[in-house]
Structure formats: structure tokens, C-alpha cells
Design an enzyme around this catalytic site. Structure first.
Site, PDB file in Angstrom:
ATOM      1  N   HIS A 357       0.834  -1.262  -0.030  1.00 46.66           N
ATOM      2  CA  HIS A 357      -0.121   0.058  -0.046  1.00 46.66           C
ATOM      3  C   HIS A 357       0.849   1.002  -0.152  1.00 46.66           C
ATOM      4  O   HIS A 357       0.628   2.005  -0.710  1.00 46.66           O
ATOM      5  CB  HIS A 357      -0.981  -0.045   1.433  1.00 46.66           C
ATOM      6  CG  HIS A 357      -1.843   1.074   1.352  1.00 46.66           C
ATOM      7  ND1 HIS A 357      -3.176   1.054   1.032  1.00 46.66           N
ATOM      8  CD2 HIS A 357      -1.565   2.593   1.882  1.00 46.66           C
ATOM      9  CE1 HIS A 357      -3.635   2.427   1.287  1.00 46.66           C
ATOM     10  NE2 HIS A 357      -2.439   3.119   1.660  1.00 46.66           N
ATOM     11  N   GLU A 358       1.870   1.328   0.869  1.00 50.12           N
ATOM     12  CA  GLU A 358       2.687   2.403   0.967  1.00 50.12           C
ATOM     13  C   GLU A 358       3.618   2.631  -0.198  1.00 50.12           C
ATOM     14  O   GLU A 358       3.786   3.750  -0.650  1.00 50.12           O
ATOM     15  CB  GLU A 358       3.483   2.536   2.257  1.00 50.12           C
ATOM     16  CG  GLU A 358       2.739   2.255   3.603  1.00 50.12           C
ATOM     17  CD  GLU A 358       1.706   3.387   3.935  1.00 50.12           C
ATOM     18  OE1 GLU A 358       1.787   4.523   3.050  1.00 50.12           O
ATOM     19  OE2 GLU A 358       0.832   3.227   4.647  1.00 50.12           O
ATOM     20  N   HIS A 361       1.745   4.294  -3.014  1.00 48.06           N
ATOM     21  CA  HIS A 361       1.632   5.728  -3.148  1.00 48.06           C
ATOM     22  C   HIS A 361       2.849   6.573  -3.656  1.00 48.06           C
ATOM     23  O   HIS A 361       2.713   7.395  -4.194  1.00 48.06           O
ATOM     24  CB  HIS A 361       1.646   6.209  -1.681  1.00 48.06           C
ATOM     25  CG  HIS A 361       0.434   6.176  -0.658  1.00 48.06           C
ATOM     26  ND1 HIS A 361      -0.890   6.809  -1.306  1.00 48.06           N
ATOM     27  CD2 HIS A 361      -0.065   5.668   0.407  1.00 48.06           C
ATOM     28  CE1 HIS A 361      -1.722   6.708  -0.573  1.00 48.06           C
ATOM     29  NE2 HIS A 361      -1.329   5.997   0.558  1.00 48.06           N
ATOM     30  N   GLU A 381      -5.851   6.978  -2.673  1.00 52.92           N
ATOM     31  CA  GLU A 381      -5.991   5.983  -1.539  1.00 52.92           C
ATOM     32  C   GLU A 381      -6.300   4.879  -2.195  1.00 52.92           C
ATOM     33  O   GLU A 381      -6.005   3.594  -1.723  1.00 52.92           O
ATOM     34  CB  GLU A 381      -6.762   6.666  -0.436  1.00 52.92           C
ATOM     35  CG  GLU A 381      -6.716   5.681   0.647  1.00 52.92           C
ATOM     36  CD  GLU A 381      -5.108   5.834   1.474  1.00 52.92           C
ATOM     37  OE1 GLU A 381      -4.765   4.818   2.103  1.00 52.92           O
ATOM     38  OE2 GLU A 381      -4.709   6.813   1.410  1.00 52.92           O
ATOM     39  N   HIS A 445      -9.502   8.384   2.650  1.00 51.50           N
ATOM     40  CA  HIS A 445      -9.640   6.628   3.338  1.00 51.50           C
ATOM     41  C   HIS A 445     -11.128   6.383   2.809  1.00 51.50           C
ATOM     42  O   HIS A 445     -11.319   5.180   3.061  1.00 51.50           O
ATOM     43  CB  HIS A 445      -9.222   6.675   4.665  1.00 51.50           C
ATOM     44  CG  HIS A 445      -7.655   6.812   4.623  1.00 51.50           C
ATOM     45  ND1 HIS A 445      -7.120   8.237   5.271  1.00 51.50           N
ATOM     46  CD2 HIS A 445      -6.609   6.224   4.569  1.00 51.50           C
ATOM     47  CE1 HIS A 445      -5.886   8.180   5.184  1.00 51.50           C
ATOM     48  NE2 HIS A 445      -5.637   6.868   4.678  1.00 51.50           N
TER      49      HIS A 445
END
Length: 543
Positions: A357-358, A361, A381, A445
Site C-alpha cells: 500500500h505505502e 503511494h 488512496e 480513506h
């Protein structure tokens, strides 16, 4: 010093515990066929080597003035090459930022799509307005803009501290008519310990705030049990470090509960890392390092992208951030991911899907750079949720079967329920199942629910079903049945749309257009895949 040696080390008998990110999401589901079906058109991206990509970037830089002229840009506008992708049919997609009279144009980014012979086929622009301002002289002093920005951030974040940097003069073109503005970066720390680097955009004539967004992307994650895993390590001196030479030199470092600095290298004499228990500082490092490796491999082998920026260079993972920090975040400035140790510093937030996920980004920042606010923030997101899920499927780790639940293992709410649900996002009590005019006003989110729901519908279809032992029941706004096209194809479509057809200002309507174009490139106009994309967007009320 002994030269670096890349190693793959199996960590035996580890049950890697992690606990939760308070603002991201991740987890995957097993939907079906694991065999990736090749696109039926020639629009699939080529797997570019770092040298080939660098050559394409040099070519684009050499011709950017001519490109600007062909696009009809004004004499004070210049293009800055940011990224390039080439398809199998010879089409090249070059992403540019823009300047006006030497000032950065925020919201002026574009992608130019060029045919094999060099002719411009089309252009995807973040703004369709002409970029020009009446005057380059500001009526508001920089100091006044900085003071206003600092007050705005201190109030909106309830920050423990806020420090405004010197404002930079820019042209704001992301909304409305382009205007001369100040971009003031206010560095601060939120109450939960998360760093903040808030951009406050102020009209240089009136002094009014136009917009604000944060550079730091945070996330809600999950507890991860990955078992015995392979790690890429390097020989240094008499021991080994968590440096993965096979994946761009990605490093995992120890912050030692600090909130600043690069961190120190983990070292181990026998190259056997961690115990699987969170009280061993190496365990969190093993989990983060493994997650970064799986994410790197997914993007390279599935999507043809060589590293987060496509340049073959690895990022950095920093573990043991802060004290009692229940979060994790991506910071594009340091090109790094940082992970807290959770409540009581006993539950490191270093899961496979959290890492994916990170890192995603970072991919978004290097490509579409979706602004982390409004509908583009939800898409930003949602992209990280989508690829966090995709990486978890790709890893095929039998200790954590894939599903379409987000953060189902962390029990952060104390009720045993997941943080988010891709099949029906509203089950978390805050996310959107369907788009409406209020979607852009939500925290990213929760506005991401529309993107997550679209991806689930596109992959699996609507209605009740059981996948991998998990029951789902996905609704549609118009109650019409949607047939899924399979997760493998859905991933390809979203990635191509993100990297070739989305820009910083993309909203949900534009995301629909981008994914339809991507599906058409990959599978031909009128194909079942294109119809599936349209039906899935209809299902979440994005027309």
C-alpha cells in the site's frame, strides 16, 4: 570492507506479527484464475530497462520545445519531462509538468500520447484552461502568506507544532481560472505522531486560501503472519545488512523509536533474521523487507515497471518509528516508508499489504501524482488499496490467504471486524459504496470506497458469492447485475489508466474515462473488458 553480495536468505520458522496502520488499507482476496491472460490488443506497456527508459526521457527532453509548440502552448509556457511509458504497438506516453514564466504550474501536468511515427495522437491534460496570469507581481507579501498558512495548519490539524517554510510563487491551475499564488509548505506533527508536510495554496492577490493538501500519505494496515520468507541481503564487513541488491538496493533501516533521521542499518552475523516475535527488533525489519521485495517483484513482473519510479532504484523502509505510533506512511521527499510499533510498542505495523500500500503511494506520486484531497485523494488512496490487494494475491503466501477485506486481522476497532470492505465499502460505517456530489468532501480513506468498490465489481462482479472461504455480497446503485472480468485484467487496466491517462486533478468521472481508454488499448473497442469497465462504473454511479 568486503564487497556487497546479494543474498536470498530463508528466515526459518518465523511468524511475523504486525498490527495496524491507522490510515491505510490492504489485503487481498482470491478470485479466480491465477493465470494472467495476455491482452488482445497491442496497447500493453513494454517492460523498459532503466537504460531504455533513460533514453526515452532524453529524447523527450530534447524535443520538449517542439512538443510545446505543436500543442499550441504560450510563449511563456515550458514543459518539464517527468515520466515515459512505451506500448507494444509503438505508442509512447510522455508525462510532463509545466512552468509559466519560470514558475511551477500546479495542476498544469499533462500526458502526450505519441504514435510510433512521432505524430501526436492525443493529449490528457490536468486542466483544459489556458495557462496565463495578468501579472507576475504579487499584492500579498510572502510573510503574510506564510503566517496565514501556519495558522490554517495549526487549526485544521490540531498539530503539536507547525512551522511554515518560505512561500514559493506558483501559478495555480488545478481549479478555476489560473491565478498567481503562493505555495507554503508547513511542516508539523499531528497529535498521533504522524509527520505532516501540508501545502497551503494562497491567492497572491487576495490572500485567501485556495487549497491545501498533505505530502505525507498515511494508512490503516493489518497484523501480518507471513511465516518463513526469503530476504535479499548483502555481505558487509563481517556480517550482513538488509540491503537488497537485486531490487535496486532497497534498504530496511532502524529508527530506534526516533521520529527523524535516516535510521541505522540492521546487521546480523549469520544472516538469519528475526524470531517472529515483535519483541525482537529484527522481526519488524524482516516483515517490512519482505513486503518491499514482493511489491517490487509484482510491479516488475506483472506491470513491467522497474522500481517505484521506473528507474530501477530501490526505496527505503524505516521501522520502529516513534513511540507508541499506531500508523505507517509514505514520504516522497525521503523516498521511504516508515512504520510505527503500535500500541505499547508491541505490535509493529509492518505487514506485506501495508508495504505494498505505502510503496504504491510512491508509484502514484511518480506517475499521475493524484492530489491527496477531494476525489483525486480518494483515487490516490484507492489505488494503494487496489495494489496492496494485488500484491498480496501475487505473493501467494499460504499464511495469509487473499481476500477483498481491508485490515481484517488487526482488530483495531476491538470488534474483530475489518477496517474496510471492497465489496461493500459502507459496511465500515464511513466509506462510500456509490459516488455522489459529497464524495470529494470525505477523507481520502473513505472517498476511496468508490474506487475500491469499482475494482471489486470489475474483478468479481455483483451479488452474493464465496471466494476463498470468504462471503461477499456486492450491490450496485441501479440494481443491475455486473459480471466481473477477473482480477488479473482489472489490475492491468487500473495500472495503465493510472500511469498513462490520469493526472493530478483526475476525479471519478475522469477516472472512468481513463479506465475505458486503458481497457480499449489493451483489449480493443467494444470488447467484453471495455463493457465490463463501463458496467462496473455504472454500478457505483459514476457516469
Amino acid at each position: 570492507m568486503t564487497p556487497h553480495m546479494s543474498r536470498k536468505t530463508r528466515i526459518a520458522g518465523i511468524s511475523l506479527a504486525a498490527a495496524a496502520l491507522v490510515a491505510a488499507g490492504i489485503t487481498a482476496g482470491t478470485a479466480g484464475a491465477s493465470t494472467v491472460q495476455a491482452p488482445t490488443a497491442d496497447g500493453s506497456p513494454l517492460k523498459l530497462s532503466a537504460s531504455h527508459r533513460a533514453e526515452l526521457l532524453r529524447d523527450a527532453s530534447a524535443t520538449k520545445a517542439q512538443t510545446a509548440k505543436e500543442l499550441g502552448l504560450g510563449s511563456q509556457e515550458k514543459l518539464v519531462v517527468k515520466d515515459v511509458i512505451k506500448d507494444a504497438d509503438g505508442t509512447t506516453h510522455t508525462r510532463y509538468d509545466r512552468t509559466y514564466a519560470g514558475l511551477p504550474v500546479l495542476g498544469g501536468d499533462m500526458v502526450v500520447h505519441t504514435a510510433k511515427g512521432g505524430a501526436i495522437k492525443s493529449t490528457t491534460k490536468s486542466t483544459k484552461k489556458s495557462v496565463k496570469v495578468a501579472s507576475l507581481t504579487a499584492k500579498i507579501a510572502p510573510a503574510a502568506a506564510a503566517q496565514s498558512a501556519q495558522g490554517t495548519v495549526a487549526k485544521s490539524l490540531s498539530a503539536k507544532k507547525a512551522d511554515a517554510q518560505a512561500p514559493k510563487k506558483v501559478v495555480w491551475a488545478a481549479s478555476g481560472t489560473p491565478v498567481l499564488a503562493y505555495d507554503t509548505v508547513v511542516k508539523g506533527v499531528k497529535k498521533d505522531g504522524t509527520p505532516s508536510r501540508m501545502h497551503v495554496i494562497t491567492d497572491a492577490d487576495s490572500g485567501k486560501k485556495i487549497f491545501q493538501y498533505d505530502d505525507i500519505r498515511t494508512g490503516k494496515g493489518e497484523s501480518e503472519f507471513s511465516g518463513s520468507v526469503d530476504l535479499g541481503t548483502s555481505k558487509e564487513g563481517s556480517g550482513f545488512t538488509l540491503t537488497d541488491a537485486d531490487r535496486g538496493g532497497h534498504k530496511t533501516l532502524n529508527l530506534g523509536n526516533s521520529e527523524s533521521g535516516e535510521g541505522k542499518a540492521f546487521t546480523d552475523e549469520d544472516d538469519k533474521w528475526g524470531t517472529g516475535k515483535p519483541d525482537d527488533p529484527q522481526t519488524a525489519a524482516v516483515d517490512a523487507h519482505y513486503g518491499a521485495a514482493e511489491t517490487w517483484d509484482y510491479y516488475k513482473k506483472v506491470q513491467g515497471r522497474n522500481g517505484i519510479k521506473g528507474d530501477g532504484k530501490g526505496a527505503t523502509s524505516r521501522v520502529h518509528y516513534g513511540k507508541n505510533y499506531v500508523n505507517a506512511f509514505w514520504d516522497d521527499d525521503c523516498f521511504c516508508m516508515s512504520y510505527g510499533d503500535g500500541e505499547g510498542d508491541k505490535a509493529p505495523l509492518t505487514a506485506l499489504d501495508v508495504a505494498a500500500h505505502e510503496m504504491s503511494h510512491g508509484v502514484t506520486a511518480a506517475t499521475a501524482n493524484l492530489t491527496y484531497s477531494g476525489e483525486s485523494g480518494g483515487l490516490n488512496e484507492g489505488t494503494s488499496d487496489i495494489f496492496g490487494t494485488s500484491v498480496e494475491f501475487y505473493a501467494k503466501n499460504d499464511k495469509d490467504p487473499g481476500d477483498y477485506l481491508i485490515g481484517e486481522k488487526i482488530n483495531i476497532n476491538g470488534d474483530g471486524k475489518p477496517l474496510r470492505y471492497m465489496d461493500k465499502p459502507s459496511r465500515d460505517g464511513q466509506s462510500k459504496d456509490f459516488w455522489d456530489s459529497s464524495t470529494g468532501g470525505l477523507d481520502p480513506h473513505y472517498s476511496s470506497g468508490v474506487a475500491n468498490h469499482f475494482f471489486y465489481l470489475l474483478s468479481e462482479g455483483s451479488g452474493p458469492k464465496e471466494i476463498g472461504g470468504v462471503k461477499y455480497d456486492s450491490p450496485t446503485k441501479d440494481d443491475k447485475k455486473v459480471e466481473g472480468i477477473g482480477r488479473d485484467k482489472a489490475e492491468k487496466i487500473w495500472f495503465k489508466a493510472l500511469t498513462e491517462y490520469m493526472t493530478s486533478n483526475t476525479d471519478y468521472k475522469a477516472a472512468r474515462e481513463a479506465t475505458v481508454k486503458a481497457a480499449t488499448d489493451l483489449y480493443k473497442a467494444g470488447s467484453p473488458e471495455v463493457k465490463g469497465v463501463e458496467a462496473a462504473w455504472d454500478g457505483v454511479a459514476v457516469k
